[in-house]
Design a protein around this motif. Structure first.
Motif, PDB file in Angstrom:
ATOM      1  N   PRO A  23       0.810  -1.237   0.000  1.00  0.00           N
ATOM      2  CA  PRO A  23       0.000   0.000   0.000  1.00  0.00           C
ATOM      3  C   PRO A  23       0.839   1.282   0.000  1.00  0.00           C
ATOM      4  CG  PRO A  23      -0.045  -1.062   2.154  1.00  0.00           C
ATOM      5  CD  PRO A  23       0.624  -2.022   1.230  1.00  0.00           C
ATOM      6  N   ASN A  24       2.078   1.193   0.455  1.00  0.00           N
ATOM      7  CA  ASN A  24       2.943   2.376   0.512  1.00  0.00           C
ATOM      8  C   ASN A  24       3.887   2.462  -0.687  1.00  0.00           C
ATOM      9  OD1 ASN A  24       1.856   3.105   3.049  1.00  0.00           O
ATOM     10  ND2 ASN A  24       3.250   1.683   4.083  1.00  0.00           N
ATOM     11  N   SER A  25       3.664   1.629  -1.694  1.00  0.00           N
ATOM     12  CA  SER A  25       4.522   1.664  -2.873  1.00  0.00           C
ATOM     13  C   SER A  25       4.365   2.987  -3.618  1.00  0.00           C
ATOM     14  CB  SER A  25       4.167   0.495  -3.798  1.00  0.00           C
ATOM     15  OG  SER A  25       4.815   0.627  -5.054  1.00  0.00           O
ATOM     16  N   ARG A  26       5.419   3.402  -4.268  1.00  0.00           N
ATOM     17  CA  ARG A  26       5.373   4.637  -5.062  1.00  0.00           C
ATOM     18  C   ARG A  26       4.442   4.487  -6.263  1.00  0.00           C
ATOM     19  NH1 ARG A  26      11.191   5.132  -7.971  1.00  0.00           N
ATOM     20  NH2 ARG A  26      10.063   6.861  -8.958  1.00  0.00           N
ATOM     21  N   TYR A  27       4.137   3.241  -6.636  1.00  0.00           N
ATOM     22  CA  TYR A  27       3.270   2.994  -7.785  1.00  0.00           C
ATOM     23  C   TYR A  27       1.801   2.805  -7.375  1.00  0.00           C
ATOM     24  CZ  TYR A  27       7.942   1.840  -9.438  1.00  0.00           C
ATOM     25  OH  TYR A  27       9.288   1.882  -9.729  1.00  0.00           O
ATOM     26  N   ALA A  28       1.521   2.751  -6.082  1.00  0.00           N
ATOM     27  CA  ALA A  28       0.153   2.503  -5.614  1.00  0.00           C
ATOM     28  C   ALA A  28      -0.829   3.605  -6.022  1.00  0.00           C
ATOM     29  CB  ALA A  28       0.149   2.305  -4.098  1.00  0.00           C
ATOM     30  N   PRO A  29      -0.484   4.901  -5.908  1.00  0.00           N
ATOM     31  CA  PRO A  29      -1.464   5.929  -6.314  1.00  0.00           C
ATOM     32  C   PRO A  29      -1.900   5.819  -7.772  1.00  0.00           C
ATOM     33  CG  PRO A  29       0.275   6.903  -4.982  1.00  0.00           C
ATOM     34  CD  PRO A  29       0.705   5.508  -5.283  1.00  0.00           C
ATOM     35  N   ASP A  30      -0.937   5.585  -8.664  1.00  0.00           N
ATOM     36  CA  ASP A  30      -1.303   5.442 -10.079  1.00  0.00           C
ATOM     37  C   ASP A  30      -2.126   4.181 -10.286  1.00  0.00           C
ATOM     38  OD1 ASP A  30      -0.795   6.326 -12.997  1.00  0.00           O
ATOM     39  OD2 ASP A  30      -0.194   4.217 -13.008  1.00  0.00           O
ATOM     40  N   ALA A  31      -1.791   3.107  -9.585  1.00  0.00           N
ATOM     41  CA  ALA A  31      -2.555   1.864  -9.711  1.00  0.00           C
ATOM     42  C   ALA A  31      -3.994   2.065  -9.251  1.00  0.00           C
ATOM     43  CB  ALA A  31      -1.883   0.752  -8.908  1.00  0.00           C
ATOM     44  N   LYS A  32      -4.202   2.799  -8.163  1.00  0.00           N
ATOM     45  CA  LYS A  32      -5.558   3.056  -7.664  1.00  0.00           C
ATOM     46  C   LYS A  32      -6.360   3.885  -8.669  1.00  0.00           C
ATOM     47  CE  LYS A  32      -4.351   2.766  -2.749  1.00  0.00           C
ATOM     48  NZ  LYS A  32      -4.227   3.521  -1.480  1.00  0.00           N
ATOM     49  N   ALA A  33      -5.721   4.878  -9.270  1.00  0.00           N
ATOM     50  CA  ALA A  33      -6.422   5.693 -10.272  1.00  0.00           C
ATOM     51  C   ALA A  33      -6.835   4.848 -11.476  1.00  0.00           C
ATOM     52  CB  ALA A  33      -5.530   6.853 -10.717  1.00  0.00           C
ATOM     53  N   ARG A  34      -5.972   3.954 -11.894  1.00  0.00           N
ATOM     54  CA  ARG A  34      -6.312   3.081 -13.016  1.00  0.00           C
ATOM     55  C   ARG A  34      -7.405   2.084 -12.628  1.00  0.00           C
ATOM     56  NH1 ARG A  34      -2.414   3.253 -17.239  1.00  0.00           N
ATOM     57  NH2 ARG A  34      -0.610   4.530 -16.683  1.00  0.00           N
ATOM     58  N   MET A  35      -7.443   1.664 -11.383  1.00  0.00           N
ATOM     59  CA  MET A  35      -8.486   0.752 -10.912  1.00  0.00           C
ATOM     60  C   MET A  35      -9.857   1.419 -10.975  1.00  0.00           C
ATOM     61  SD  MET A  35      -6.581  -1.108  -7.694  1.00  0.00           S
ATOM     62  CE  MET A  35      -8.050  -1.980  -7.166  1.00  0.00           C
ATOM     63  N   VAL A  36      -9.921   2.706 -10.665  1.00  0.00           N
ATOM     64  CA  VAL A  36     -11.195   3.430 -10.772  1.00  0.00           C
ATOM     65  C   VAL A  36     -11.677   3.431 -12.214  1.00  0.00           C
ATOM     66  CG1 VAL A  36     -12.289   5.688 -10.525  1.00  0.00           C
ATOM     67  CG2 VAL A  36     -10.749   4.857  -8.747  1.00  0.00           C
ATOM     68  N   TYR A  37     -10.766   3.727 -13.130  1.00  0.00           N
ATOM     69  CA  TYR A  37     -11.123   3.718 -14.554  1.00  0.00           C
ATOM     70  C   TYR A  37     -11.577   2.327 -14.997  1.00  0.00           C
ATOM     71  CZ  TYR A  37     -10.296   3.301 -19.573  1.00  0.00           C
ATOM     72  OH  TYR A  37     -10.419   3.008 -20.905  1.00  0.00           O
ATOM     73  N   LEU A  38     -10.833   1.300 -14.581  1.00  0.00           N
ATOM     74  CA  LEU A  38     -11.165  -0.066 -14.989  1.00  0.00           C
ATOM     75  C   LEU A  38     -12.505  -0.510 -14.405  1.00  0.00           C
ATOM     76  CD1 LEU A  38      -7.639  -1.696 -14.603  1.00  0.00           C
ATOM     77  CD2 LEU A  38      -8.868  -1.359 -16.740  1.00  0.00           C
ATOM     78  N   ARG A  39     -12.799  -0.118 -13.195  1.00  0.00           N
ATOM     79  CA  ARG A  39     -14.081  -0.481 -12.571  1.00  0.00           C
ATOM     80  C   ARG A  39     -15.237   0.146 -13.345  1.00  0.00           C
ATOM     81  NH1 ARG A  39     -17.091   0.934  -7.757  1.00  0.00           N
ATOM     82  NH2 ARG A  39     -17.911  -0.961  -6.774  1.00  0.00           N
ATOM     83  N   ASN A  40     -15.080   1.411 -13.717  1.00  0.00           N
ATOM     84  CA  ASN A  40     -16.109   2.062 -14.532  1.00  0.00           C
ATOM     85  C   ASN A  40     -16.257   1.374 -15.888  1.00  0.00           C
ATOM     86  OD1 ASN A  40     -16.474   3.915 -12.478  1.00  0.00           O
ATOM     87  ND2 ASN A  40     -15.203   5.486 -13.425  1.00  0.00           N
ATOM     88  N   LEU A  41     -15.130   0.957 -16.451  1.00  0.00           N
ATOM     89  CA  LEU A  41     -15.150   0.283 -17.752  1.00  0.00           C
ATOM     90  C   LEU A  41     -15.868  -1.063 -17.670  1.00  0.00           C
ATOM     91  CD1 LEU A  41     -14.048   0.350 -20.719  1.00  0.00           C
ATOM     92  CD2 LEU A  41     -12.087  -0.926 -19.862  1.00  0.00           C
TER      93      LEU A  41
END
Length: 330
Positions: free
Chosen positions: A153-171
């Motif tokens: 959860p503290n990875s430097r890549y986690a914020p971008d991954a979460k943003a992409r998850m929102v897009y994918l969930r909507n998709l």
């Protein structure tokens, strides 16, 4: 514009084909080989970088750059638009080095490879509707990003991954609505209602929840399930009063009810009815009629005159030819 893009793609393909036959000197040391691979990555010569990184790993499997070369290989495959190879390399790295300090990067690249798997060369230049594509890669990408954000959860890549998850969930939710409308058009109302309910129950917070309620309302109305239709419509009106299916608070179905008449009936405005299969003449209905006919044959003799009188009355009905010729040829 499209011709220019196609020519550019062809040039890249020829360049890749020519560079794939590159031979690497056997006299190159580990450090020199790694430095040349890094130079290829900086120059975006990903095919050449892949060749050098694979050579480095095979020649020096326990060298100081072996693990880093495996990470760089995942990135090179991803940038070279080889998503399957990138995912395979990422899975291999995660399996071999689960405690590596940069293993979160492998999880992230694996999710990115699935994320871009459907967005190939054509999708970069043509306006394709991603909600109508196969959602398999999007679902894989969502699950892989979820692993990253859960494990690190503290990875430097986690914020971008979460943003992409929102897009994918909507998709994914929009794809379910697209399938539900397909079922509505095919008059598969039970399947459409189930898809709509699945969106409402599993994709809360997405823009497609209102569409799911509208699909449920329309499907239940077609099925004559008035209580369920009224409940869905009330929920839709309260939570999404501006939905496209609502006009002045009244529900307007988005899909027109299909005309099940045959082409001959439509061409003659109903004067000539052709024998076409309607929703009431499904296999289940035909089975019921067959059971009725079998039961009629087993009737006692004292009831058969009544049945014969009914059949006689039915045979006396005028045919369409009689109506069309005003009885002149009866």
């Amino acid at each position: 514009m499209q011709v220019k893009h196609l020519l550019l793609i062809a040039i890249f393909a020829l360049t890749a084909a020519c560079s794939s036959n590159e031979t690497i000197s056997e006299n190159l040391g580990e450090t020199e080989l790694y430095q040349q691979a890094q130079a290829d990555l900086d120059n975006k010569s990903y095919t050449s970088a892949i060749t050098k990184l694979k050579t480095l790993e095979s020649r020096y499997p326990f060298g100081r750059f072996a693990e880093q070369a495996q990470l760089e290989l995942i990135y090179a495959y991803y940038r070279n638009m080889e998503p399957e190879a990138a995912r395979s390399s990422a899975e291999r790295f995660i399996r071999l080095h689960p405690q590596h300090p940069n293993v979160d990067y492998a999880y992230y690249l694996k999710g990115l490879a699935s994320f871009d798997q459907d967005r190939g060369l054509l999708a970069r230049f043509l306006p394709l509707d991603m909600t109508k594509r196969d959602p398999g890669a999007a679902r894989d990408s969502f699950n892989e990003f979820a692993q990253l954000t859960t494990r690190y959860p503290n990875s430097r890549y986690a914020p971008d991954a979460k943003a992409r998850m929102v897009y994918l969930r909507n998709l994914l939710a929009a794809n379910e609505i697209h399938v539900a409308h397909y079922y509505l058009k095919r008059q598969a109302y039970v399947a459409a209602a189930n898809r709509g309910r699945y969106v409402v129950e599993n994709f809360q917070g997405t823009p497609s929840v209102g569409d799911g309620l509208a699909v449920m309302t329309e499907a239940y109305q077609r099925l004559k399930l008035d209580d369920l239709a009224a409940s869905s419509l009330q929920t839709l009106t309260l939570n999404y009063p501006e939905h496209a299916s609502l006009e002045d608070g009244k529900f307007v179905p988005l899909e027109q009810e299909a005309d099940n008449r045959g082409w001959l009936s439509r061409a003659t405005l109903g004067l000539i009815e052709s024998d076409v299969e309607t929703p009431d003449s499904s296999r289940a209905n035909r089975d019921v009629l067959r059971q009725y006919e079998n039961a009629a044959q087993d009737l006692p003799d004292e009831l058969r005159p009544v049945l014969k009188e009914a059949e006689q009355e039915e045979s006396n009905e005028r045919s369409w030819w009689s109506y069309l010729t005003f009885g002149l040829f009866d």
